[in-house]
Design a protein around this motif. Sequence first.
Motif: not given
Length: 148
Positions: A82-84, A87-90, A92, A122-124, A147
Motif C-alpha cells: 500500500r502506498s500514497g 509513491g511513499r509507502l505506508f 516500510s 519506503k518508496t515505490l 502499489s
Amino acid sequence: MKIILTHEVSGLGTAGEVVDVKDGYARNYLIPRNFAIRWTKGGEKDVEQIRRARKIHEIATIEQANEVKAKLEGVKVRLAVRSGDAGRLFGSVTPADVASAIEAAGGPKIDKRRVELGSPIKTLGAHATSVRLHPEVAAQVNIEVVSA
C-alpha cells in the motif's frame, strides 16, 4: 558479559559461539531480541544443541550456496504494498516481506534473518537487497516495489 549467540549476528559471530560483549549491548539489544542467551555453566551444554540445529538449517557448502545464489539472481521479484499518491509507502518493507516475495515469485525458501536491507525501503520502484547465504557468498536480489 559472556553470552551464547542463538542466531547469526553480523560483525559478532554465528549461532552457538560464546562471545564477550558490553553489558548494555547484551541486555538491551541481543537478549531481548533472542539473538543471544546469558552464558552459564549449564548453558554451555546448549551450545552443542544450537550448533546441531544450525547445521540442519544452513547451507553447508559454498557449492550449494552458489547454486541458490544463481536461482535467487534469476528470479524477478515484485512486491505489492500500500502506498500514497506521491509513491511513499505506508510503513516500510521488512526482510520478512522480501523473503515471502522471493518464495512467491518461485525462488527458493530463505530465512528472513538472511535478508539484509541496506536502508529501509519506503518508496515505490526498484531496490537492491542482499541475501547472505553463506559467510563467503551473498546474492544480490532486485526487488520491484509496486502499489497494491
